[in-house]
Design a protein around this motif. Sequence first.
Motif, PDB file in Angstrom:
ATOM      1  N   TRP A  84      31.401  37.988 -39.608  1.00  0.00           N
ATOM      2  CA  TRP A  84      30.671  37.823 -40.871  1.00  0.00           C
ATOM      3  C   TRP A  84      31.393  38.453 -42.052  1.00  0.00           C
ATOM      4  CZ3 TRP A  84      28.202  39.821 -36.441  1.00  0.00           C
ATOM      5  CH2 TRP A  84      28.241  41.211 -36.305  1.00  0.00           C
ATOM      6  N   LEU A  85      32.469  39.192 -41.795  1.00  0.00           N
ATOM      7  CA  LEU A  85      33.257  39.738 -42.900  1.00  0.00           C
ATOM      8  C   LEU A  85      34.430  38.830 -43.263  1.00  0.00           C
ATOM      9  CD1 LEU A  85      33.424  43.534 -41.937  1.00  0.00           C
ATOM     10  CD2 LEU A  85      31.876  42.414 -43.545  1.00  0.00           C
ATOM     11  N   SER A  86      34.668  37.790 -42.476  1.00  0.00           N
ATOM     12  CA  SER A  86      35.805  36.888 -42.716  1.00  0.00           C
ATOM     13  C   SER A  86      35.345  35.437 -42.704  1.00  0.00           C
ATOM     14  CB  SER A  86      36.882  37.092 -41.641  1.00  0.00           C
ATOM     15  OG  SER A  86      37.178  38.451 -41.461  1.00  0.00           O
ATOM     16  N   ALA A  87      34.187  35.174 -43.301  1.00  0.00           N
ATOM     17  CA  ALA A  87      33.549  33.865 -43.170  1.00  0.00           C
ATOM     18  C   ALA A  87      34.436  32.730 -43.664  1.00  0.00           C
ATOM     19  CB  ALA A  87      32.220  33.857 -43.914  1.00  0.00           C
ATOM     20  N   LEU A 124      38.084  41.463 -49.328  1.00  0.00           N
ATOM     21  CA  LEU A 124      36.684  41.829 -49.107  1.00  0.00           C
ATOM     22  C   LEU A 124      36.493  42.453 -47.729  1.00  0.00           C
ATOM     23  CD1 LEU A 124      34.770  38.746 -50.595  1.00  0.00           C
ATOM     24  CD2 LEU A 124      34.840  41.063 -51.517  1.00  0.00           C
ATOM     25  N   ASN A 125      37.111  41.860 -46.722  1.00  0.00           N
ATOM     26  CA  ASN A 125      37.029  42.378 -45.359  1.00  0.00           C
ATOM     27  C   ASN A 125      37.602  43.799 -45.283  1.00  0.00           C
ATOM     28  OD1 ASN A 125      38.570  42.938 -42.729  1.00  0.00           O
ATOM     29  ND2 ASN A 125      37.191  41.310 -42.073  1.00  0.00           N
ATOM     30  N   HIS A 126      38.799  43.973 -45.818  1.00  0.00           N
ATOM     31  CA  HIS A 126      39.469  45.266 -45.709  1.00  0.00           C
ATOM     32  C   HIS A 126      38.734  46.360 -46.472  1.00  0.00           C
ATOM     33  CE1 HIS A 126      42.359  43.141 -43.531  1.00  0.00           C
ATOM     34  NE2 HIS A 126      43.433  43.267 -44.279  1.00  0.00           N
ATOM     35  N   LEU A 127      38.183  46.012 -47.626  1.00  0.00           N
ATOM     36  CA  LEU A 127      37.470  47.024 -48.402  1.00  0.00           C
ATOM     37  C   LEU A 127      36.243  47.536 -47.651  1.00  0.00           C
ATOM     38  CD1 LEU A 127      37.674  45.546 -52.019  1.00  0.00           C
ATOM     39  CD2 LEU A 127      38.662  47.707 -51.244  1.00  0.00           C
ATOM     40  N   MET A 128      35.598  46.664 -46.886  1.00  0.00           N
ATOM     41  CA  MET A 128      34.459  47.115 -46.090  1.00  0.00           C
ATOM     42  C   MET A 128      34.879  48.219 -45.122  1.00  0.00           C
ATOM     43  SD  MET A 128      31.372  47.104 -44.976  1.00  0.00           S
ATOM     44  CE  MET A 128      30.498  45.654 -45.571  1.00  0.00           C
ATOM     45  N   PHE A 129      35.979  47.997 -44.393  1.00  0.00           N
ATOM     46  CA  PHE A 129      36.441  48.989 -43.427  1.00  0.00           C
ATOM     47  C   PHE A 129      37.028  50.218 -44.114  1.00  0.00           C
ATOM     48  CE2 PHE A 129      36.432  45.172 -40.732  1.00  0.00           C
ATOM     49  CZ  PHE A 129      35.697  45.664 -39.661  1.00  0.00           C
ATOM     50  N   LEU A 130      37.674  50.031 -45.265  1.00  0.00           N
ATOM     51  CA  LEU A 130      38.241  51.172 -45.997  1.00  0.00           C
ATOM     52  C   LEU A 130      37.141  52.101 -46.490  1.00  0.00           C
ATOM     53  CD1 LEU A 130      41.042  49.369 -48.040  1.00  0.00           C
ATOM     54  CD2 LEU A 130      41.352  50.900 -46.087  1.00  0.00           C
ATOM     55  N   GLY A 131      35.934  51.572 -46.679  1.00  0.00           N
ATOM     56  CA  GLY A 131      34.812  52.414 -47.056  1.00  0.00           C
ATOM     57  C   GLY A 131      34.065  52.955 -45.863  1.00  0.00           C
ATOM     58  N   SER A 132      33.858  52.098 -44.842  1.00  0.00           N
ATOM     59  CA  SER A 132      33.026  52.506 -43.706  1.00  0.00           C
ATOM     60  C   SER A 132      33.762  53.441 -42.747  1.00  0.00           C
ATOM     61  CB  SER A 132      32.532  51.276 -42.942  1.00  0.00           C
ATOM     62  OG  SER A 132      33.604  50.609 -42.300  1.00  0.00           O
ATOM     63  N   TYR A 133      35.070  53.280 -42.597  1.00  0.00           N
ATOM     64  CA  TYR A 133      35.786  54.116 -41.631  1.00  0.00           C
ATOM     65  C   TYR A 133      35.763  55.601 -42.016  1.00  0.00           C
ATOM     66  CZ  TYR A 133      39.439  55.991 -38.624  1.00  0.00           C
ATOM     67  OH  TYR A 133      40.122  56.755 -37.717  1.00  0.00           O
ATOM     68  N   PRO A 234      46.208  43.851 -38.447  1.00  0.00           N
ATOM     69  CA  PRO A 234      46.612  45.184 -38.918  1.00  0.00           C
ATOM     70  C   PRO A 234      46.713  46.209 -37.791  1.00  0.00           C
ATOM     71  CG  PRO A 234      44.876  44.272 -40.323  1.00  0.00           C
ATOM     72  CD  PRO A 234      45.000  43.353 -39.160  1.00  0.00           C
ATOM     73  N   VAL A 235      45.877  46.091 -36.766  1.00  0.00           N
ATOM     74  CA  VAL A 235      45.922  47.043 -35.649  1.00  0.00           C
ATOM     75  C   VAL A 235      47.264  46.932 -34.923  1.00  0.00           C
ATOM     76  CG1 VAL A 235      44.879  47.691 -33.440  1.00  0.00           C
ATOM     77  CG2 VAL A 235      43.419  47.025 -35.355  1.00  0.00           C
ATOM     78  N   ALA A 236      47.736  45.705 -34.698  1.00  0.00           N
ATOM     79  CA  ALA A 236      49.023  45.511 -34.021  1.00  0.00           C
ATOM     80  C   ALA A 236      50.188  45.918 -34.915  1.00  0.00           C
ATOM     81  CB  ALA A 236      49.174  44.054 -33.600  1.00  0.00           C
ATOM     82  N   ARG A 237      50.099  45.563 -36.194  1.00  0.00           N
ATOM     83  CA  ARG A 237      51.202  45.890 -37.114  1.00  0.00           C
ATOM     84  C   ARG A 237      51.327  47.397 -37.331  1.00  0.00           C
ATOM     85  NH1 ARG A 237      49.487  40.825 -39.232  1.00  0.00           N
ATOM     86  NH2 ARG A 237      48.039  41.730 -40.758  1.00  0.00           N
ATOM     87  N   ASN A 322      43.716  35.649 -39.639  1.00  0.00           N
ATOM     88  CA  ASN A 322      42.460  36.142 -40.195  1.00  0.00           C
ATOM     89  C   ASN A 322      42.602  37.611 -40.601  1.00  0.00           C
ATOM     90  OD1 ASN A 322      41.066  33.715 -39.839  1.00  0.00           O
ATOM     91  ND2 ASN A 322      39.239  34.773 -39.092  1.00  0.00           N
ATOM     92  N   PRO A 323      41.695  38.120 -41.423  1.00  0.00           N
ATOM     93  CA  PRO A 323      41.809  39.528 -41.837  1.00  0.00           C
ATOM     94  C   PRO A 323      41.932  40.516 -40.683  1.00  0.00           C
ATOM     95  CG  PRO A 323      40.197  38.421 -43.207  1.00  0.00           C
ATOM     96  CD  PRO A 323      40.625  37.428 -42.163  1.00  0.00           C
TER      97      PRO A 323
END
Length: 383
Positions: A84-87, A124-133, A234-237, A322-323
Amino acid sequence: MATAREMTVGVGAGAEQLDTTEMVLNIGPQHPSTHGVLRLKLHLDGERVTACEPVVGYMHRGAEKLFEVRDYRQILMLANRHDWLSAFCSELGVALAVERLMGIEVPERAVWLRTALAELNRVLNHLMFLGSYPLEIGAITPVFYAFRERETLQAVFEEVAGGRMHFMFNRIGGLKEEVPAGWTSRARQAIGEVRRRMPDLDTIIRRNEIFLARTVGVGVLSAEKAAAYGVSGPVARASGLDFDLRRDEPYLAYGELDVPVVTRTAGDCHARFECLLDQVYVSLDLAEQCLARVDTLTGPVNTRLPKVVKAPEGHTYAWTENPLGINGYYLVSRGEKTPWRLKLRTASYANVQALSTLLVGCLVPDLVAVLGSMFFVVGDIDK
């Protein structure tokens, strides 16, 4: 004079003076740091994890079977919901697969608009995780900065698509409709604002000494293990796997763009966070380039289709960056208006498998830091 005395702490049963039995601990299936409903079955030796079994399926909705009883236009609606973050990016993959099988050539203006919107969706996807993490490990302020930037871009996306999460703006053969007059200039203005304000988020967390202490050297995933588990994105990179479909197997307009690939080699929680953070800057630049190109193009943004869309008999595979990583659709058609089979390969499902090796050896206090740094959406796991 007192003599120095050596004491070993924090190793649980590893200390000779402690004799503990192995404990099995369930994390979940309702845990606030998992972005959904995930269960981890942990084996503990004191406070150290000796084995981890991710247990998935608590949100399972059977998307692949639902695909088989929906026509191709309806499938787009289902496809944008598993992550739902990468619709936008997820529905795009279905459209590309069907267009490839039907031999549809998408208008150039639609191609560049799709690319711009895909990169905005990535931000949008990345900003969600950059705030929530950071929030998950105790840092409250970054989430306010991250959501300020999200809202700026959400307004742009909402104007063009009408939705905030499930955009439903892709169609087989292009896009739903032409963008509003003056939208590209407003989108570029929003991008400029976000780029100008991103250092507020960047400087408050990237080199924060508490954040560094919680993430540097924690949850290290080697490049070999990442490749073995099929980890991508991003996890693999962050583990040194220099692979990005936008550069290596271009789709949409990426073949005409210079796509910088953000990588790190440490493979720890901090490296994963940095990859996400630096990708935001890259995606903002790419989106701006695409919008500038859109302004030079005229013509339609979709292709006229028959009332009933039927893909010819055959099969194809369309994968996109995908993001959160590689998202793929394997489409098998028997010439009907519904697919005979549409296999969905999601990034989160592959990435979360690595937890079984990643968490082994970690301490319980580091569990949430490692879990949050894998950047997954549980709907993308359970699909």
